[in-house]
Design an enzyme around this catalytic site. Sequence first.
Site, PDB file in Angstrom:
ATOM      1  N   GLY A  27       0.821  -0.937  -0.043  1.00 15.07           N
ATOM      2  CA  GLY A  27      -0.141   0.077  -0.043  1.00 15.07           C
ATOM      3  C   GLY A  27       1.067   1.111  -0.050  1.00 15.07           C
ATOM      4  O   GLY A  27       2.210   1.208  -0.129  1.00 15.07           O
ATOM      5  N   GLY A  53      -3.436  -2.269  -2.380  1.00 13.21           N
ATOM      6  CA  GLY A  53      -2.351  -2.200  -2.549  1.00 13.21           C
ATOM      7  C   GLY A  53      -1.919  -2.567  -4.045  1.00 13.21           C
ATOM      8  O   GLY A  53      -2.504  -3.238  -4.704  1.00 13.21           O
ATOM      9  N   LEU A  93      -0.457  -2.849   8.724  1.00 13.50           N
ATOM     10  CA  LEU A  93      -1.072  -1.670   7.934  1.00 13.50           C
ATOM     11  C   LEU A  93      -2.320  -2.082   6.987  1.00 13.50           C
ATOM     12  O   LEU A  93      -2.954  -1.344   6.456  1.00 13.50           O
ATOM     13  CB  LEU A  93       0.016  -1.119   7.373  1.00 13.50           C
ATOM     14  CG  LEU A  93       0.758   0.191   7.862  1.00 13.50           C
ATOM     15  CD1 LEU A  93       1.517  -0.429   9.078  1.00 13.50           C
ATOM     16  CD2 LEU A  93       1.607   0.771   6.984  1.00 13.50           C
ATOM     17  N   ALA A 134      -1.834  -0.136  12.711  1.00 15.98           N
ATOM     18  CA  ALA A 134      -2.418   1.378  12.385  1.00 15.98           C
ATOM     19  C   ALA A 134      -3.792   1.444  12.535  1.00 15.98           C
ATOM     20  O   ALA A 134      -4.576   0.569  12.109  1.00 15.98           O
ATOM     21  CB  ALA A 134      -1.770   1.386  10.819  1.00 15.98           C
ATOM     22  N   TYR A 166     -16.359   1.876   9.071  1.00 19.86           N
ATOM     23  CA  TYR A 166     -15.020   2.060   9.301  1.00 19.86           C
ATOM     24  C   TYR A 166     -14.500   2.466  10.512  1.00 19.86           C
ATOM     25  O   TYR A 166     -13.709   1.887  11.258  1.00 19.86           O
ATOM     26  CB  TYR A 166     -14.687   2.982   8.202  1.00 19.86           C
ATOM     27  CG  TYR A 166     -13.156   3.213   8.017  1.00 19.86           C
ATOM     28  CD1 TYR A 166     -12.298   2.012   8.021  1.00 19.86           C
ATOM     29  CD2 TYR A 166     -12.476   4.356   8.031  1.00 19.86           C
ATOM     30  CE1 TYR A 166     -10.936   2.269   7.882  1.00 19.86           C
ATOM     31  CE2 TYR A 166     -11.019   4.571   8.237  1.00 19.86           C
ATOM     32  CZ  TYR A 166     -10.168   3.468   7.889  1.00 19.86           C
ATOM     33  OH  TYR A 166      -9.013   3.814   7.749  1.00 19.86           O
ATOM     34  N   LYS A 170     -12.279  -0.045  12.935  1.00 19.42           N
ATOM     35  CA  LYS A 170     -10.910   0.181  13.590  1.00 19.42           C
ATOM     36  C   LYS A 170     -10.910   0.359  15.095  1.00 19.42           C
ATOM     37  O   LYS A 170      -9.868   0.140  15.657  1.00 19.42           O
ATOM     38  CB  LYS A 170     -10.324   1.547  12.931  1.00 19.42           C
ATOM     39  CG  LYS A 170     -10.111   1.245  11.390  1.00 19.42           C
ATOM     40  CD  LYS A 170      -9.202   0.458  10.935  1.00 19.42           C
ATOM     41  CE  LYS A 170      -7.631   0.340  11.570  1.00 19.42           C
ATOM     42  NZ  LYS A 170      -6.883  -0.952  11.173  1.00 19.42           N
TER      43      LYS A 170
END
Length: 348
Positions: A27, A53, A93, A134, A166, A170
């Site tokens: 990515g 990515g 990540l 991340a 989202y 996370k």
Amino acid sequence: MTPSQMASLTNQSVRTPMHALITGGAGFIGSHLAEALLARDHRVTIVDDLSTGLFENIQHLTDHPRFRFAIDTITNDMVMDRLTSECDVVFHLAAAVGVELIIDSPVHTIETNILGTHAVLRAAHRYKKKVLIASTSEIYGKNNHVPFSEDDDRLLGPTTKARWSYSTSKAVDEFLGLAYRKEKKLPVVIFRLFNTVGPRQRGRYGMVVPRFVQQALAGEPLTVYGDGRQSRCFCDVDDVVRAILGLAAAPQAIGQVFNIGSTEEISILDLAKEVLRLTTSGRRQTAEDDRITFIPYDEAYEAGFEDMRRRVPDTTKIQALLAWEPEIRLEETIRRIIDFYTAEREGA
Ligand code: UDP
């Protein structure tokens, strides 16, 4: 974990050569992190399913003797088991990123983020490896008490609006990471990235700076969503990578959450004007107004889309620990992005 294993993990420093596993290493940010680690004499293995990515991001590294890559998903337990057993530290990540992708593919977002992080943590726990996760400034949701500091409350919209999946996914990743730290003594560090920009970032999933640069280079109008008075703080990816490496080397960072971002705020309309200024220098200029088009949020995203008016990090915590602060000005970053896309357009 024995006390001596704990001590060696806690003292693990990125200054002594180590083997890093980067999930999502192909990515935008992962590929810059891989480069920085190789430049500091470390070994790097990346795992990436190339969903967002790109192989082009790491192509120039493939002949490097200390670089390896696996094209696979992080939910492949067998692959993750082997790669984790071979490394010293995991930079996690891999995630579904970009507002447009999140709205268009909500199942993919939730599954990738939650199941992926779960798989990474389980493998890391099996082999007692340090993990840096991340996370994102989306965690703060639509809280408008800027700047956001790590312990601030989160304010989210309803589950009927895909955008919030989202932030929620996370947040589950963060909870899970902190739980592994607390209950299983796994060395986990969490960093929340604010708007990060630089070469190799693509506009395909909504990110504003590469979109504006590509539009400007193509001579198309720049698409400013809403009234353009919403603001962001854009941090150069090289500054962000320096912060991540600093956190990886700091034993005191374990079990903690850190914001990483710039505190220099700019409105999206001013950003559009700055991109136009930097792309048209030396050329005949069209009136700015003709080169900016305003698009209502409902049209740009989905009906009822809620944007963040401002998003500013409080970076006191990382500054206190690492004396880190961004060094690269936005103008310089935009110039690098212009060079990147100009070279790409010329097929270099
Ligand atoms: N944005 C815009 N035009 C675009 C893409 C994005 O005006 O072509 C706006 C977007 O609505 C937001 C800001 O730019 O207000 C930053 O968007 P991005 O997706 O880069 O980051 P985030 O919203 O996650 O901070």
